[in-house]
Motif scaffolding. Structure first.
Motif, PDB file in Angstrom:
ATOM      1  N   GLY A   1       8.714   0.442 -18.159  1.00 48.56           N
ATOM      2  CA  GLY A   1       7.663   0.967 -17.288  1.00 48.56           C
ATOM      3  C   GLY A   1       7.490   0.155 -16.026  1.00 48.56           C
ATOM      4  O   GLY A   1       8.419  -0.521 -15.568  1.00 48.56           O
ATOM      5  N   VAL A   2       6.297   0.238 -15.471  1.00 43.68           N
ATOM      6  CA  VAL A   2       6.041  -0.356 -14.156  1.00 43.68           C
ATOM      7  C   VAL A   2       5.044  -1.510 -14.189  1.00 43.68           C
ATOM      8  O   VAL A   2       4.671  -2.043 -13.140  1.00 43.68           O
ATOM      9  CB  VAL A   2       5.551   0.728 -13.160  1.00 43.68           C
ATOM     10  N   ALA A   3       4.602  -1.910 -15.377  1.00 43.21           N
ATOM     11  CA  ALA A   3       3.707  -3.072 -15.445  1.00 43.21           C
ATOM     12  C   ALA A   3       4.505  -4.348 -15.177  1.00 43.21           C
ATOM     13  O   ALA A   3       5.647  -4.478 -15.625  1.00 43.21           O
ATOM     14  CB  ALA A   3       3.039  -3.142 -16.812  1.00 43.21           C
ATOM     15  N   ASP A   4       3.882  -5.266 -14.468  1.00 42.59           N
ATOM     16  CA  ASP A   4       4.549  -6.540 -14.160  1.00 42.59           C
ATOM     17  C   ASP A   4       4.221  -7.521 -15.290  1.00 42.59           C
ATOM     18  O   ASP A   4       3.325  -8.357 -15.187  1.00 42.59           O
ATOM     19  CB  ASP A   4       4.061  -7.055 -12.815  1.00 42.59           C
TER      20      ASP A   4
ATOM     21  N   ALA B   1       5.986   5.115 -15.695  1.00 40.01           N
ATOM     22  CA  ALA B   1       5.607   5.664 -14.383  1.00 40.01           C
ATOM     23  C   ALA B   1       5.138   7.104 -14.528  1.00 40.01           C
ATOM     24  O   ALA B   1       4.138   7.512 -13.941  1.00 40.01           O
ATOM     25  CB  ALA B   1       6.779   5.576 -13.416  1.00 40.01           C
ATOM     26  N   THR B   2       5.857   7.869 -15.310  1.00 38.40           N
ATOM     27  CA  THR B   2       5.418   9.226 -15.617  1.00 38.40           C
ATOM     28  C   THR B   2       4.978   9.260 -17.072  1.00 38.40           C
ATOM     29  O   THR B   2       5.805   9.166 -17.987  1.00 38.40           O
ATOM     30  CB  THR B   2       6.545  10.243 -15.370  1.00 38.40           C
TER      31      THR B   2
ATOM     32  N   TRP C   1      -3.078  -3.398 -16.458  1.00 42.13           N
ATOM     33  CA  TRP C   1      -1.935  -3.754 -15.598  1.00 42.13           C
ATOM     34  C   TRP C   1      -2.183  -3.461 -14.120  1.00 42.13           C
ATOM     35  O   TRP C   1      -1.592  -4.105 -13.240  1.00 42.13           O
ATOM     36  CB  TRP C   1      -0.667  -3.019 -16.055  1.00 42.13           C
ATOM     37  N   TRP C   2      -3.056  -2.527 -13.835  1.00 40.98           N
ATOM     38  CA  TRP C   2      -3.343  -2.078 -12.471  1.00 40.98           C
ATOM     39  C   TRP C   2      -4.427  -2.915 -11.810  1.00 40.98           C
ATOM     40  O   TRP C   2      -4.709  -2.711 -10.618  1.00 40.98           O
ATOM     41  CB  TRP C   2      -3.819  -0.621 -12.529  1.00 40.98           C
TER      42      TRP C   2
ATOM     43  N   TRP D   1       3.533   0.520 -19.104  1.00 39.44           N
ATOM     44  CA  TRP D   1       3.009   1.774 -18.559  1.00 39.44           C
ATOM     45  C   TRP D   1       4.178   2.548 -17.958  1.00 39.44           C
ATOM     46  O   TRP D   1       4.784   2.104 -16.971  1.00 39.44           O
ATOM     47  CB  TRP D   1       1.951   1.506 -17.484  1.00 39.44           C
TER      48      TRP D   1
ATOM     49  N   ARG E   1     -11.612  -1.940  -4.330  1.00 36.28           N
ATOM     50  CA  ARG E   1     -11.260  -3.322  -3.994  1.00 36.28           C
ATOM     51  C   ARG E   1      -9.922  -3.393  -3.254  1.00 36.28           C
ATOM     52  O   ARG E   1      -9.806  -4.005  -2.198  1.00 36.28           O
ATOM     53  CB  ARG E   1     -11.202  -4.123  -5.302  1.00 36.28           C
ATOM     54  N   ASP E   2      -8.907  -2.753  -3.828  1.00 34.91           N
ATOM     55  CA  ASP E   2      -7.578  -2.790  -3.199  1.00 34.91           C
ATOM     56  C   ASP E   2      -7.558  -1.996  -1.895  1.00 34.91           C
ATOM     57  O   ASP E   2      -6.805  -2.328  -0.966  1.00 34.91           O
ATOM     58  CB  ASP E   2      -6.518  -2.246  -4.161  1.00 34.91           C
TER      59      ASP E   2
ATOM     60  N   GLY F   1       1.119   4.946 -11.717  1.00 35.66           N
ATOM     61  CA  GLY F   1       2.565   4.949 -11.855  1.00 35.66           C
ATOM     62  C   GLY F   1       3.255   5.835 -10.833  1.00 35.66           C
ATOM     63  O   GLY F   1       4.187   5.400 -10.149  1.00 35.66           O
ATOM     64  N   ASP F   2       2.798   7.078 -10.730  1.00 41.96           N
ATOM     65  CA  ASP F   2       3.570   8.028  -9.928  1.00 41.96           C
ATOM     66  C   ASP F   2       2.869   8.558  -8.682  1.00 41.96           C
ATOM     67  O   ASP F   2       3.525   8.984  -7.741  1.00 41.96           O
ATOM     68  CB  ASP F   2       4.064   9.200 -10.796  1.00 41.96           C
TER      69      ASP F   2
ATOM     70  N   GLY G   1       9.513  -3.234 -20.475  1.00 41.71           N
ATOM     71  CA  GLY G   1      10.710  -3.143 -19.654  1.00 41.71           C
ATOM     72  C   GLY G   1      11.032  -1.727 -19.215  1.00 41.71           C
ATOM     73  O   GLY G   1      11.812  -1.530 -18.281  1.00 41.71           O
TER      74      GLY G   1
ATOM     75  N   GLU H   1      -9.279 -13.499 -11.577  1.00 47.61           N
ATOM     76  CA  GLU H   1     -10.621 -14.063 -11.399  1.00 47.61           C
ATOM     77  C   GLU H   1     -11.535 -13.711 -12.562  1.00 47.61           C
ATOM     78  O   GLU H   1     -12.400 -14.513 -12.945  1.00 47.61           O
ATOM     79  CB  GLU H   1     -11.220 -13.638 -10.047  1.00 47.61           C
TER      80      GLU H   1
ATOM     81  N   HIS I   1      -8.283   1.375 -20.734  1.00 53.98           N
ATOM     82  CA  HIS I   1      -8.009   1.962 -19.422  1.00 53.98           C
ATOM     83  C   HIS I   1      -9.151   2.914 -19.038  1.00 53.98           C
ATOM     84  O   HIS I   1      -9.672   3.630 -19.894  1.00 53.98           O
ATOM     85  CB  HIS I   1      -6.685   2.718 -19.512  1.00 53.98           C
TER      86      HIS I   1
ATOM     87  N   SER J   1     -13.148  -2.268 -18.055  1.00 54.39           N
ATOM     88  CA  SER J   1     -12.631  -3.306 -17.161  1.00 54.39           C
ATOM     89  C   SER J   1     -12.900  -4.673 -17.755  1.00 54.39           C
ATOM     90  O   SER J   1     -13.856  -4.867 -18.522  1.00 54.39           O
ATOM     91  CB  SER J   1     -13.278  -3.206 -15.773  1.00 54.39           C
TER      92      SER J   1
ATOM     93  N   SER K   1      -6.315  -5.669  -9.992  1.00 55.81           N
ATOM     94  CA  SER K   1      -6.041  -6.838  -9.150  1.00 55.81           C
ATOM     95  C   SER K   1      -7.069  -7.949  -9.330  1.00 55.81           C
ATOM     96  O   SER K   1      -6.893  -9.045  -8.796  1.00 55.81           O
ATOM     97  CB  SER K   1      -5.979  -6.413  -7.674  1.00 55.81           C
ATOM     98  N   SER K   2      -8.131  -7.682 -10.075  1.00 58.73           N
ATOM     99  CA  SER K   2      -9.155  -8.718 -10.291  1.00 58.73           C
ATOM    100  C   SER K   2      -8.930  -9.482 -11.585  1.00 58.73           C
ATOM    101  O   SER K   2      -9.780 -10.295 -11.983  1.00 58.73           O
ATOM    102  CB  SER K   2     -10.553  -8.091 -10.290  1.00 58.73           C
TER     103      SER K   2
ATOM    104  N   THR L   1      10.576  -1.549  -8.871  1.00 59.99           N
ATOM    105  CA  THR L   1       9.643  -2.675  -8.760  1.00 59.99           C
ATOM    106  C   THR L   1       8.621  -2.602  -9.892  1.00 59.99           C
ATOM    107  O   THR L   1       8.523  -1.591 -10.592  1.00 59.99           O
ATOM    108  CB  THR L   1       8.906  -2.675  -7.407  1.00 59.99           C
ATOM    109  N   ARG L   2       7.859  -3.675 -10.049  1.00 58.66           N
ATOM    110  CA  ARG L   2       6.817  -3.724 -11.086  1.00 58.66           C
ATOM    111  C   ARG L   2       5.508  -4.176 -10.470  1.00 58.66           C
ATOM    112  O   ARG L   2       5.486  -4.959  -9.529  1.00 58.66           O
ATOM    113  CB  ARG L   2       7.230  -4.691 -12.201  1.00 58.66           C
ATOM    114  N   GLY L   3       4.422  -3.669 -11.050  1.00 57.31           N
ATOM    115  CA  GLY L   3       3.112  -3.994 -10.498  1.00 57.31           C
ATOM    116  C   GLY L   3       2.868  -3.218  -9.218  1.00 57.31           C
ATOM    117  O   GLY L   3       3.695  -2.394  -8.797  1.00 57.31           O
ATOM    118  N   LEU L   4       1.729  -3.469  -8.597  1.00 55.75           N
ATOM    119  CA  LEU L   4       1.311  -2.656  -7.459  1.00 55.75           C
ATOM    120  C   LEU L   4       1.503  -3.328  -6.108  1.00 55.75           C
ATOM    121  O   LEU L   4       1.562  -2.651  -5.078  1.00 55.75           O
ATOM    122  CB  LEU L   4      -0.168  -2.281  -7.631  1.00 55.75           C
TER     123      LEU L   4
END
Lengths: 286, 286
Positions: free
Chosen positions: B236-239, B221-222, B194-195, B219, A170-171, A161-162, B234, B201, B156, B168, B197-198, A122-125
């Protein structure tokens, strides 16, 4: 804001500060020795790691209280999701329940939950967080029946990531709202949140009854290892007094738990010196 | 959301993707060769690093455009504050101005600003961010007179101690508001946000005219090295599609800049293969 300059009752030592969370690190003191060393200094509580408890949760909890300390918590659940989680849902839940049972045996009021990283493939959180919400909702009644609260700990975004798809207060508040169980709350660790300018408003959103823990260490300006190079309070760049003012301003009145992962520095020192330094820094800079 | 499957005009290559940002890394192609290799593939723009430009900003800008590419940006200002900044305000501002002049010479519309870490002797981020605001406000008229916009890049949160007290999008928008100059905006890099959620907005709060850049990588994962182990899109885990939808939904229509720091992987490969992979991934997963 509480005055800690001459009262250590709010201070708890997480045994990770002595290297007890990672095999092969630290001085290897048995829990009984840690209890006595903490009690001698007037420290109020202790937080254990599962690996040092084994099958002795009930007698160790009793021994801790007999030694004059509270058991303030247990670290931690297994990863619930992500690449480091156990391979099946059944195995994860079995180990989750085992950690709840251990916390109950110890008489620990709080069990820390580190949720694990992004679900592989999956991608994103958000998808991973949704699965975390599901598993937490299943476990929460068991925790409640055992008298244990579950403290979701948002980790620093570097671990997304891991190790933890939960990376912001917030989350964490959103996750609590999704789970909607009175025994589920959050733990605030300065290492993970010190950079977050939204902390005050998010803790207000959380509400005081959901803040289940406050963890102390420091962020070293130059961090050599992202997992095991946390700083002693006062040696880094986190604004510790300001963060505690924010946490207490949100209604938190519980223990302040020192938890320092430091393979190359504090874990190599005499535990008596580490504890003395913890006490002195707690009184002066936290 | 723009369709990139058969149109590469929005794609820009940041030469850091070929290791050009760090001495001793990458294949060491001269900028002219990078321009021609990008042009052959239909890539629309290029973003340079100061270390490869030297005193040739004007001719290299002309050569880039003659080769069929835009110069989309320049990396970067010196650190403005923190432990890695130059020792005096005068030295910092002189180098800040030199970077503006180089961007102007290249004809680059945007200069990336990486602000530097926590001012030694202080705690938390706000005092450092205040100093950043002061220096930015001084430099902004010079940039405006040179036709260069200044893109504050929130890094980051793992870099907050030494490399960027700006961690941020929320704080970046606040910083823009404090500086209040029309040539100051922000750059969004998936590695850094990528992490978060805000994001949606906060970008809405920024407004489209302030979003000056969008940077692509992934990003992993490891992550083995926190500075130089970024992933190819592609891997990593970023959407990535969701993040671009958010950025474009906030009104951004500019270049999408691939910027991959990867000492142990992509920087060891043939640059032609790296560029081919960038194009394929840009079309498919971004």
């Amino acid at each position: 804001m509480r005055d800690f300059s001459s009262n250590l009752s709010a201070l708890a030592i997480n045994t990770a500060t002595l290297g007890h969370n990672v095999e092969g690190h630290g001085a290897g003191w048995p829990p009984e020795r840690v209890v006595d060393a903490c009690a001698q200094r007037g420290i109020g509580g202790i937080v254990y790691w599962r690996r040092e408890i084994g099958s002795r949760s009930v007698p160790l909890g009793e021994r801790t209280r007999a030694g004059g300390l509270r058991v303030d918590g247990l670290c931690r659940t297994p990863f619930l999701v992500g690449p480091l989680a156990l391979p099946t849902r059944q195995a994860i839940m079995d180990d989750f329940y085992a950690s709840i049972d251990m916390a109950a045996g110890l008489g620990a009021p709080v069990l820390t939950v580190v949720v694990g990283g992004v679900v592989p493939g999956t991608r994103g959180l958000s998808e991973s967080l949704g699965l975390v919400a599901d598993l937490m909702a299943v476990a929460a009644p068991r925790a409640a029946a055992s008298g244990v609260k579950l403290a979701l700990e948002p980790l620093h975004p570097v671990y997304a990531g891991d190790r933890s798809c939960l990376v912001s207060v917030r989350d964490a508040v959103a996750l609590c709202n999704a789970i909607a169980h009175p025994c589920v709350g959050i733990a605030i660790d300065v290492y993970h949140v010190w950079w977050d300018s939204s902390l005050k408003e998010e803790l207000k959103r959380a509400g005081p009854e959901r803040i289940l823990g406050y963890h102390l260490c420091d962020w070293l300006a130059t961090t050599r290892d992202i997992l095991l190079d946390r700083g002693m309070m006062g040696d880094g760049v986190a604004d510790l007094k300001s963060i505690r003012a924010t946490v207490e301003g949100a209604g938190y009145t519980g223990p302040c738990e020192i938890e320092i992962f430091s393979a190359a520095d504090w874990w190599t020192r005499d535990p008596d010196d580490v504890l003395d330094t913890c006490v002195a820094r707690f009184q002066r800079v936290c």
